[in-house]
Write an enzyme that holds these catalytic residues in place. Sequence first.
Site, mmCIF file in Angstrom:
data_model
loop_
_atom_site.group_PDB
_atom_site.id
_atom_site.type_symbol
_atom_site.label_atom_id
_atom_site.label_comp_id
_atom_site.label_asym_id
_atom_site.label_seq_id
_atom_site.Cartn_x
_atom_site.Cartn_y
_atom_site.Cartn_z
ATOM 1 N N GLY A 185 -7.801 9.456 9.248
ATOM 2 C CA GLY A 185 -8.231 9.623 10.759
ATOM 3 C C GLY A 185 -9.365 10.764 11.041
ATOM 4 O O GLY A 185 -9.691 10.973 12.067
ATOM 5 N N ALA A 200 -9.015 5.760 3.974
ATOM 6 C CA ALA A 200 -9.076 6.995 4.826
ATOM 7 C C ALA A 200 -10.364 7.841 4.800
ATOM 8 O O ALA A 200 -10.993 7.989 3.892
ATOM 9 C CB ALA A 200 -7.949 7.898 4.134
ATOM 10 N N GLY A 201 -10.488 8.317 6.169
ATOM 11 C CA GLY A 201 -11.513 9.416 6.280
ATOM 12 C C GLY A 201 -12.818 8.824 6.774
ATOM 13 O O GLY A 201 -13.786 9.536 6.933
ATOM 14 N N ASN A 256 -9.528 2.072 9.835
ATOM 15 C CA ASN A 256 -8.772 1.840 10.913
ATOM 16 C C ASN A 256 -9.315 2.427 12.235
ATOM 17 O O ASN A 256 -9.855 1.957 12.973
ATOM 18 C CB ASN A 256 -7.235 2.235 10.770
ATOM 19 N N LYS A 290 0.928 -0.959 0.132
ATOM 20 C CA LYS A 290 0.025 0.257 -0.034
ATOM 21 C C LYS A 290 0.919 1.222 0.231
ATOM 22 O O LYS A 290 1.520 1.512 0.965
ATOM 23 C CB LYS A 290 -1.081 -0.084 1.276
#
Lengths: 84, 259
Positions: B159, B186-187, B208, B98
């Site tokens: 995040g 992401a996000g 995550n 990644k």
Amino acid sequence: MRIQLNGAWRDLAALAQDARAAQGATAAQCTASPTLAAMLRLWGYGSSTVATAVNGEFVPARKRDEIQLHDGDRVEVLAPMQGG
Amino acid sequence: MDLLRLYDSEMTSRLLLGTARYPSPAILEQAVRASAADIVTVALRREAAQLRAGQGFWSLVRSLGVRVLPNTAGCHSVKEAMTTAHMARELFDTRWIKLEVIGEDDTLQPDVFGLLEAARLLVQEEFQVLPYCTEDLVVAERLISAGCRVLMPWGAPIGSGRGLNNVFGLRALRAHFPGVPLIVDAGIGTPSHAAAALELGFDAVLINTAVAQARDPVAMARAFSLAVQAGRTAYLAGTIPARDMAAPSTPVIGQAFLP
């Protein structure tokens, strides 16, 4: 002779003293252009799963015996870690 | 069977889970199991010989029986990303990477120029590159031309939990590259964001922080798993187009005359 391990300078002469006591290594082995493999053992990585780089260049595990370290070299020892 | 195909591998789950920022290793382990994810992301960091923190983490991940996707998180240059990718390939014994080349520290948005250069070089070295990119169509086209067979556009800054910041852009990306697996990375903050991404036709999501930092990460992992399944099922079922005016759902024919 000083080598940087993960951003911190390590003085090999001092390390050699400890190593002689701990592992029976000679001062010569520790100070005269040691190999990356020897230094990893000395630093205590033993059989750890790590990947290595010297001066920003990846050093495959099979090459660690061939790579000699010199004064001022920067060694990175990385391991699996949490990531996103 | 509806499988997620990434390079030469096929996966059942369309949820990829990050392994960072959990309250404890035990909760990470339970969350991965609850998520039913087939793939988890991992990173490389400096290992202190005495602490051996990475060794414990690695044996935990191996016990989970999932595939790992190593990242180049935190790399700001092509050189850093390349060296990290080389180290990851040896450490994790995978060609997957990644690829992150960060260009700006407040938003952690990718340096798309460095990303493209690193992707091209890594593909030449037979890496299977999953680039963390934006929804920019031209960049996406270049990454595909460079040999990337999967793209990982952001939903919002890493995040941030803001969800799909640019739905129009993401929809355009999906429409332009119908055959390319697209993973929103992401996000994403809530399961409804994840469901929305799958409803738009994105092939998977990578989560995550939204799981790891939830009050109950294990329950949240399960919620995301369900949301991803719901979103994918809805996409395959075919959602109705939105319209501005009402359209009665109850038939008007046969309605009684009751003045």
